[in-house]
Design an enzyme around this catalytic site. Structure first.
Site, PDB file in Angstrom:
ATOM      1  CD  GLU A   1     -20.604  -3.091  56.495  1.00 10.58           C
ATOM      2  OE1 GLU A   1     -19.950  -3.081  55.444  1.00 10.58           O
ATOM      3  OE2 GLU A   1     -21.418  -4.002  56.791  1.00 10.58           O
TER       4      GLU A   1
ATOM      5  CD  GLU B   1     -14.807  -6.109  52.768  1.00 12.50           C
ATOM      6  OE1 GLU B   1     -14.267  -6.756  53.691  1.00 12.50           O
ATOM      7  OE2 GLU B   1     -15.948  -6.369  52.330  1.00 12.50           O
TER       8      GLU B   1
ATOM      9  CG  ASP C   1     -17.446  -5.109  46.999  1.00 11.82           C
ATOM     10  OD1 ASP C   1     -16.477  -4.377  47.298  1.00 11.82           O
ATOM     11  OD2 ASP C   1     -18.347  -5.413  47.807  1.00 11.82           O
TER      12      ASP C   1
ATOM     13  CG  ASP D   1     -18.012  -8.786  48.933  1.00 17.49           C
ATOM     14  OD1 ASP D   1     -18.765  -8.015  49.554  1.00 17.49           O
ATOM     15  OD2 ASP D   1     -16.888  -9.141  49.375  1.00 17.49           O
TER      16      ASP D   1
HETATM   17  O1  KIV Z   1     -20.854  -5.880  49.676  1.00 10.29           O
HETATM   18  C1  KIV Z   1     -21.558  -4.910  49.981  1.00 10.29           C
HETATM   19  O2  KIV Z   1     -22.761  -4.845  49.684  1.00 10.29           O
HETATM   20  C2  KIV Z   1     -20.925  -3.821  50.717  1.00 10.29           C
HETATM   21  C3  KIV Z   1     -21.830  -2.787  51.293  1.00 10.29           C
HETATM   22  C4  KIV Z   1     -22.555  -3.336  52.454  1.00 10.29           C
HETATM   23  C5  KIV Z   1     -21.106  -1.543  51.612  1.00 10.29           C
HETATM   24  O3  KIV Z   1     -19.760  -3.813  50.871  1.00 10.29           O
END
Ligand code: KIV
Length: 278
Positions: free
Chosen positions: A182, A115, A83, A44
């Site tokens: 992260e 997340e 995501d 995202d």
């Molecule tokens: O949204 C994204 O690109 C991510 C990565 C930074 C792990 O969650």
């Protein structure tokens, strides 16, 4: 050979580092796939690097599905992970399953990422029970920037580090097949990596993770709005591209482009001089 969650598991067992990059479109997916990447994450983060928002909170399910479809069409061997955007899974396990299903069915991803730690364990279990592999994401989770007060390193204190370890164990127990770590200290990421059976994928989490992921605009210097300190520039493609644009502008204005070889010729003997005058 198509990468899968089984490939990830095997790579952890064999100490073969898992490689992952973010990806948001067809042509880049093809390049990354041909280079031999294990996995493409339609993150995202596209809200920031592709759509120009200041954070990821405005990204919608439609945005994610649109970009996931394009990446899935270009990924032959890479495992495509889509995501789950902000508020597409937080409300309930049922909402999470429904939206994860859309990312797989409509987007063509083989797995989803969301997340959070123990707070989303119920959602991870429910999505996994629906036969959709889930990648978890803990540490600096960008959808929580309003709670963190910005993009800040997490898990630096003893208590925060212990909570991260608890979260990592919770997502593994809930059924996640991998977990992104992260922006956390390398020592904490090492401890988590050694105490889990599932692979850890680090971004700003040091060298001891089972794999690494980067936002491709960051590693190619294509995005100047923000550059995390943990990013390495693997190629200054941003400067190369800007120079190419400047050359195009200069040559178009000077008439050097298009040259003879960039033009089409009419059949021999065709003369349009009269029409041109009319
Ligand atoms: O949204 C994204 O690109 C991510 C990565 C930074 C792990 O969650």
């Amino acid at each position: 050979m198509k990468n899968s969650v089984a490939t990830f598991r095997r790579q952890k067992e064999q100490g073969d580092k898992i490689t992952m990059l973010t990806c948001y479109d067809y042509s880049m997916a093809k390049l990354m796939d041909e280079a031999g990447i294990n996995s493409l994450l339609v993150g995202d983060s596209l809200g920031m690097v592709m759509l120009g928002y200041p954070d990821t909170l405005s990204v919608t399910m439609e945005d994610m599905i649109h970009h996931t479809k394009a990446v899935a069409r270009g990924a032959v061997d890479a495992l495509v992970v889509g995501d789950m955007p902000f508020m597409s899974y937080q409300v309930s396990a049922a909402q999470a399953v429904e939206n994860a299903g859309r990312i797989v069915k409509e987007g063509g991803a083989q797995a989803v990422k969301l997340e959070g730690g123990s707070g989303v364990a119920e959602q991870i279990s429910a999505i996994t029970r629906a036969s959709i592999p889930v990648m978890a994401h803990i540490g600096l989770t960008p959808q929580s920037i309003n709670v963190f007060g910005g993009f800040k390193v997490q898990g630096t204190s003893e208590d925060a580090a212990r909570e991260l370890v608890r979260d990592a164990r919770a997502v593994e127990e809930a059924g996640a097949f991998a977990v992104v770590l992260e922006a956390i200290p390398a020592s904490v990421a090492k401890l988590i990596t050694e105490s889990l059976h599932i692979p850890t994928i680090g971004i700003g989490a040091g060298r001891y993770c089972d794999g690494q992921v980067l936002v491709y605009q960051d590693m190619l210097n294509l995005f100047g709005d923000m550059k995390p300190s943990f990013v390495k520039t693997f190629a200054d493609a941003g400067s190369v591209i800007k120079e190419a644009f400047a050359s195009y502008i200069g040559e178009t204005k000077s008439g050097a482009f298009p040259a003879e070889e960039h033009s089409f010729a009419a059949d021999p003997g065709v003369g349009l001089a009269t029409e041109a005058r009319d």
